[in-house]
Design a protein around this motif. Sequence first.
Motif, mmCIF file in Angstrom:
data_model
loop_
_atom_site.group_PDB
_atom_site.id
_atom_site.type_symbol
_atom_site.label_atom_id
_atom_site.label_comp_id
_atom_site.label_asym_id
_atom_site.label_seq_id
_atom_site.Cartn_x
_atom_site.Cartn_y
_atom_site.Cartn_z
ATOM 1 N N VAL A 76 -35.912 47.458 -50.648
ATOM 2 C CA VAL A 76 -36.225 48.814 -50.204
ATOM 3 C C VAL A 76 -35.943 49.808 -51.330
ATOM 4 O O VAL A 76 -36.734 50.702 -51.625
ATOM 5 C CB VAL A 76 -35.400 49.163 -48.943
ATOM 6 N N SER A 77 -34.785 49.629 -51.989
ATOM 7 C CA SER A 77 -34.435 50.509 -53.101
ATOM 8 C C SER A 77 -35.445 50.380 -54.235
ATOM 9 O O SER A 77 -35.850 51.366 -54.836
ATOM 10 C CB SER A 77 -33.026 50.174 -53.587
ATOM 11 N N GLY A 78 -35.851 49.141 -54.533
ATOM 12 C CA GLY A 78 -36.837 48.935 -55.582
ATOM 13 C C GLY A 78 -38.160 49.603 -55.262
ATOM 14 O O GLY A 78 -38.778 50.220 -56.128
ATOM 15 N N LYS A 79 -38.591 49.524 -54.015
ATOM 16 C CA LYS A 79 -39.845 50.166 -53.621
ATOM 17 C C LYS A 79 -39.729 51.678 -53.733
ATOM 18 O O LYS A 79 -40.688 52.365 -54.105
ATOM 19 C CB LYS A 79 -40.207 49.766 -52.189
ATOM 20 N N ARG A 80 -38.546 52.207 -53.390
ATOM 21 C CA ARG A 80 -38.352 53.659 -53.474
ATOM 22 C C ARG A 80 -38.467 54.127 -54.927
ATOM 23 O O ARG A 80 -39.136 55.115 -55.225
ATOM 24 C CB ARG A 80 -36.981 54.030 -52.901
ATOM 25 N N PHE A 81 -37.802 53.417 -55.837
ATOM 26 C CA PHE A 81 -37.886 53.783 -57.243
ATOM 27 C C PHE A 81 -39.303 53.616 -57.780
ATOM 28 O O PHE A 81 -39.772 54.403 -58.612
ATOM 29 C CB PHE A 81 -36.913 52.940 -58.075
ATOM 30 N N ASP A 82 -40.004 52.607 -57.313
ATOM 31 C CA ASP A 82 -41.386 52.404 -57.734
ATOM 32 C C ASP A 82 -42.259 53.566 -57.286
ATOM 33 O O ASP A 82 -43.117 54.041 -58.033
ATOM 34 C CB ASP A 82 -41.908 51.091 -57.145
ATOM 35 N N THR A 83 -42.022 54.044 -56.069
ATOM 36 C CA THR A 83 -42.787 55.189 -55.559
ATOM 37 C C THR A 83 -42.493 56.445 -56.368
ATOM 38 O O THR A 83 -43.393 57.209 -56.727
ATOM 39 C CB THR A 83 -42.446 55.427 -54.085
ATOM 40 N N VAL A 84 -41.191 56.653 -56.677
ATOM 41 C CA VAL A 84 -40.811 57.832 -57.462
ATOM 42 C C VAL A 84 -41.411 57.763 -58.863
ATOM 43 O O VAL A 84 -41.958 58.752 -59.366
ATOM 44 C CB VAL A 84 -39.271 57.942 -57.545
ATOM 45 N N TYR B 84 -48.116 59.989 -62.201
ATOM 46 C CA TYR B 84 -49.277 60.757 -61.742
ATOM 47 C C TYR B 84 -49.137 62.231 -62.122
ATOM 48 O O TYR B 84 -50.108 62.869 -62.552
ATOM 49 C CB TYR B 84 -49.423 60.623 -60.223
ATOM 50 N N ALA B 85 -47.928 62.778 -61.968
ATOM 51 C CA ALA B 85 -47.707 64.186 -62.297
ATOM 52 C C ALA B 85 -47.935 64.443 -63.780
ATOM 53 O O ALA B 85 -48.526 65.458 -64.166
ATOM 54 C CB ALA B 85 -46.292 64.596 -61.895
ATOM 55 N N CYS B 86 -47.467 63.521 -64.630
ATOM 56 C CA CYS B 86 -47.677 63.675 -66.071
ATOM 57 C C CYS B 86 -49.157 63.629 -66.424
ATOM 58 O O CYS B 86 -49.644 64.412 -67.253
ATOM 59 C CB CYS B 86 -46.921 62.579 -66.827
ATOM 60 N N GLY B 87 -49.888 62.712 -65.793
ATOM 61 C CA GLY B 87 -51.325 62.629 -66.046
ATOM 62 C C GLY B 87 -52.053 63.888 -65.615
ATOM 63 O O GLY B 87 -52.930 64.399 -66.326
ATOM 64 N N ILE B 88 -51.690 64.417 -64.460
ATOM 65 C CA ILE B 88 -52.326 65.642 -63.975
ATOM 66 C C ILE B 88 -51.945 66.831 -64.847
ATOM 67 O O ILE B 88 -52.746 67.741 -65.082
ATOM 68 C CB ILE B 88 -51.931 65.885 -62.505
ATOM 69 N N LEU B 89 -50.702 66.826 -65.366
ATOM 70 C CA LEU B 89 -50.254 67.921 -66.230
ATOM 71 C C LEU B 89 -51.119 68.033 -67.476
ATOM 72 O O LEU B 89 -51.447 69.142 -67.929
ATOM 73 C CB LEU B 89 -48.791 67.700 -66.622
ATOM 74 N N ILE B 90 -51.518 66.901 -68.026
ATOM 75 C CA ILE B 90 -52.397 66.922 -69.198
ATOM 76 C C ILE B 90 -53.713 67.628 -68.864
ATOM 77 O O ILE B 90 -54.209 68.459 -69.636
ATOM 78 C CB ILE B 90 -52.666 65.489 -69.693
ATOM 79 N N LEU B 91 -54.282 67.299 -67.708
ATOM 80 C CA LEU B 91 -55.537 67.927 -67.293
ATOM 81 C C LEU B 91 -55.353 69.426 -67.069
ATOM 82 O O LEU B 91 -56.224 70.230 -67.424
ATOM 83 C CB LEU B 91 -56.053 67.263 -66.024
ATOM 84 N N VAL B 92 -54.214 69.806 -66.489
ATOM 85 C CA VAL B 92 -53.949 71.225 -66.237
ATOM 86 C C VAL B 92 -53.830 71.990 -67.549
ATOM 87 O O VAL B 92 -54.389 73.080 -67.711
ATOM 88 C CB VAL B 92 -52.669 71.380 -65.394
ATOM 89 N N VAL B 93 -53.098 71.419 -68.511
ATOM 90 C CA VAL B 93 -52.935 72.078 -69.813
ATOM 91 C C VAL B 93 -54.281 72.218 -70.517
ATOM 92 O O VAL B 93 -54.605 73.279 -71.070
ATOM 93 C CB VAL B 93 -51.945 71.285 -70.686
#
Length: 314
Positions: free
Chosen positions: A8-16, A22-31
């Motif tokens: 469960v902990s491993g899945k949580r870290f994987d989700t985070v 995803y946020a980093c990839g979207i940040l590139i597009l935003v910039v």
Amino acid sequence: MSSLTKPVSGKRFDTVFRGIVYACGILILVVLAAVTVFLFVRAWPAIGGNHEDVADTIGKFTGGKITSFWGYVGPLLFGTVLVAAIALVVAFFVSMGIALFISHYAPKKLATVLNYIVDLLAAIPSVIYGLWGGLVLVPAIYPFWNWVAQYLGWIPIFAGPAANPARTVASVSVVLAIMILPIITSISRDIFQQTPRLLQEAALGLGATKWEMIKLAVIPFGKSGVISASMLGLGRALGETMAVLMILSPGLTYSVQLLKASQNQTIAANIAAQYPEANGLGVSVLIATGLVLFVLTFLVNLLARKITQKASVK
């Protein structure tokens, strides 16, 4: 109980972690979108504004020789591509030789020293290259350019007389080639060193010489990476400002005479030279030329991506 909580902990870290990626990839597009919008908004007065005011502003930049925006940006775009292309041609073959020497020919100790030198050269600021080019290279290289003009002047690009001091496209291209050489060399070296050992030994086992092994195994393996490295170097050459500003004698023509002064200018260097004295509309004109450079760089990177994909498929 602990064995049940670990997955469960491993899945949580994987989700985070996935969310961060995803946020980093979207940040590139935003910039990228923010930069594009900024350039369009600030450049619009020069592109869609009052044509008479724009013509008057451009006329002040050019001493009345050119009044239209595309007539102004055209020679700048030509000069940018010309200088960067020559620098890439000069740097590419030298970089390949250095990278192959480090990865396959040099003794281990010498290769280690050369690796440090290449990485150090990549970290030197462009203004240092500009100072060296303007104060050392330009006076020293004139005799060579004069010799080229005398004996190769029948070739249009080397037509003389050679300018003295040699503040020409040829001189600034040499400086830019030295600037981008460490980038291409460093990436190409790392890629050549990753060539599978079994692939190299197989070529040697079939009777290939060392050069034939490099030609048949190493270079094809690293082709896509070498193309990417070259495009990174080209991108730096296209956007270089200070070195060009400090060395090149500017001009607004479509000339390919590399040994004559006051023939060409690049977009980035022109922006740096004109910006301190530009008014509101003048700044918009300069930003509009920067928008053209932005589009050019984007197209170059897009083309490099396509070429790299084709090379990797082969």
